[in-house]
Design a protein around this motif. Structure first.
Motif, mmCIF file in Angstrom:
data_model
loop_
_atom_site.group_PDB
_atom_site.id
_atom_site.type_symbol
_atom_site.label_atom_id
_atom_site.label_comp_id
_atom_site.label_asym_id
_atom_site.label_seq_id
_atom_site.Cartn_x
_atom_site.Cartn_y
_atom_site.Cartn_z
ATOM 1 N N LEU A 96 0.837 -1.207 0.000
ATOM 2 C CA LEU A 96 0.000 0.000 0.000
ATOM 3 C C LEU A 96 0.867 1.250 0.000
ATOM 4 C CD1 LEU A 96 -2.733 -1.187 2.515
ATOM 5 C CD2 LEU A 96 -3.197 -0.423 0.175
ATOM 6 N N ALA A 97 1.913 1.251 0.796
ATOM 7 C CA ALA A 97 2.832 2.396 0.836
ATOM 8 C C ALA A 97 3.514 2.596 -0.504
ATOM 9 C CB ALA A 97 3.872 2.193 1.939
ATOM 10 N N GLN A 103 3.515 10.860 -1.561
ATOM 11 C CA GLN A 103 2.343 11.709 -1.771
ATOM 12 C C GLN A 103 1.397 11.680 -0.569
ATOM 13 O OE1 GLN A 103 0.649 11.488 -6.027
ATOM 14 N NE2 GLN A 103 1.441 9.428 -5.647
ATOM 15 N N LYS A 104 0.546 12.692 -0.518
ATOM 16 C CA LYS A 104 -0.570 12.712 0.419
ATOM 17 C C LYS A 104 -1.693 11.949 -0.269
ATOM 18 C CE LYS A 104 -3.369 15.965 3.123
ATOM 19 N NZ LYS A 104 -3.601 17.407 3.436
ATOM 20 N N GLU A 122 1.007 10.081 4.246
ATOM 21 C CA GLU A 122 1.514 11.432 4.029
ATOM 22 C C GLU A 122 3.015 11.420 4.282
ATOM 23 O OE1 GLU A 122 0.185 16.037 5.038
ATOM 24 O OE2 GLU A 122 -0.798 14.351 6.054
ATOM 25 N N ASN A 123 3.766 11.883 3.290
ATOM 26 C CA ASN A 123 5.238 11.898 3.372
ATOM 27 C C ASN A 123 5.811 10.511 3.690
ATOM 28 O OD1 ASN A 123 5.416 14.726 2.901
ATOM 29 N ND2 ASN A 123 4.848 15.083 5.036
ATOM 30 N N GLY A 124 5.195 9.485 3.132
ATOM 31 C CA GLY A 124 5.704 8.136 3.305
ATOM 32 C C GLY A 124 5.324 7.458 4.599
ATOM 33 N N ASP A 147 -9.083 15.596 0.925
ATOM 34 C CA ASP A 147 -7.999 16.315 0.266
ATOM 35 C C ASP A 147 -6.831 15.399 -0.100
ATOM 36 O OD1 ASP A 147 -7.414 15.925 2.957
ATOM 37 O OD2 ASP A 147 -6.196 17.737 3.114
ATOM 38 N N PHE A 148 -7.051 14.087 -0.027
ATOM 39 C CA PHE A 148 -6.029 13.117 -0.396
ATOM 40 C C PHE A 148 -6.282 12.608 -1.817
ATOM 41 C CE2 PHE A 148 -5.227 13.356 3.972
ATOM 42 C CZ PHE A 148 -4.191 12.521 4.381
#
Length: 201
Positions: A96-97, A103-104, A122-124, A147-148
Motif C-alpha cells: 500500500l505504501a 504523496q498525500k 503522508e510523506n511516506g 484532500d487526499f
C-alpha cells in the motif's frame, strides 16, 4: 551502491536497478498471473544489460503485501535466497505504501470478494493502520480524506485509473526504511488473516 527493487505482490511485476541514487533501468508491466515465472528472467535481463552480477547487489527493496498470496512470496523468496549467498541488505515495504510513495494519498488494493485493502499516507508515513474494508464503504472512508489523492487499483472503487511509478516510489521510501535485521523471520503481510482473527474474537 547497487540497489535492486522488486514488487510482485499485486497487479504489476516490477523490477528495477538503481546505482548511486540513479535509475539504471526499470521494468513494470501488468502481470499478476505470471510473476513467478517472469521475475527472475526480468532480473537477469536487467543485470546483463548493465553488466552487473547478482552478487554485486548491495541492497534489495521488496514489497511484503497486502496482496496476492502467491505474488507476495515471489520477491520475498528471491530476497531471502540472495541474503543467504551474499551480504545484501534487505528492506521491506508495504505494498500500500508503494502506491502512495511520498504523496498525500489513500492507497487502494483489490482484496477480492468485494473488499479492498486501504491506508492513508503522508510523506511516506501511514496516518492510520492498514485495513481491509468492504468496497461499498470506500466513499464513507474517503469522507475523512477528501484532500487526499487516490492511488493504486482505483477502478475497483470507482475512481479513474492512474499510473504509478513503483520503482521511484520504493526507491524514495527505502531511504526512510530500516534494514531488516532477521531476514529469515520476514513473512508476507496478510491483512485477511488479521480480519479473520477479529471475526473469530
Amino acid at each position: 551502491m547497487l540497489q535492486l527493487i522488486m514488487d510482485t505482490s499485486n497487479q504489476y511485476l516490477m523490477v528495477a536497478l538503481y546505482e548511486d541514487d540513479q535509475c539504471l533501468s526499470s521494468l513494470q508491466e501488468m502481470g499478476s498471473k505470471r510473476q513467478s515465472e517472469n521475475a527472475i528472467p526480468y532480473l537477469q535481463k536487467l543485470l546483463e544489460k548493465h553488466q552487473k552480477e547478482l552478487l554485486d547487489i548491495d541492497e534489495m527493496v521488496i514489497t511484503l503485501g497486502p496482496g496476492s498470496y502467491t505474488g507476495e512470496r515471489v520477491a520475498l523468496t528471491i530476497a531471502k535466497t540472495l541474503s543467504v549467498i551474499s551480504s545484501v541488505h534487505i528492506k521491506a515495504i508495504s505494498s500500500l505504501a508503494a502506491y502512495a510513495g511520498l504523496q498525500k494519498c489513500v492507497s487502494v488494493i483489490d482484496a477480492r470478494s468485494q473488499k479492498v485493502f486501504v491506508c492513508a499516507y503522508e510523506n511516506g508515513q501511514a496516518v492510520i493502520p492498514e485495513q481491509m474494508i468492504d468496497m461499498q464503504q470506500f466513499p464513507q472512508f474517503m469522507q475523512d480524506y477528501s484532500d487526499f489523492q487516490v492511488a493504486g487499483q482505483n477502478e475497483v472503487v470507482g475512481y479513474e485509473p492512474n499510473t504509478v511509478d513503483l520503482a521511484k516510489n520504493l526507491h524514495e521510501l527505502a531511504k526512510q526504511t530500516s534494514i531488516v535485521q532477521n531476514v529469515d523471520a520476514l513473512v508476507p503481510r496478510y491483512l485477511k488473516d488479521v480480519e479473520a482473527k477479529k471475526i473469530c474474537l
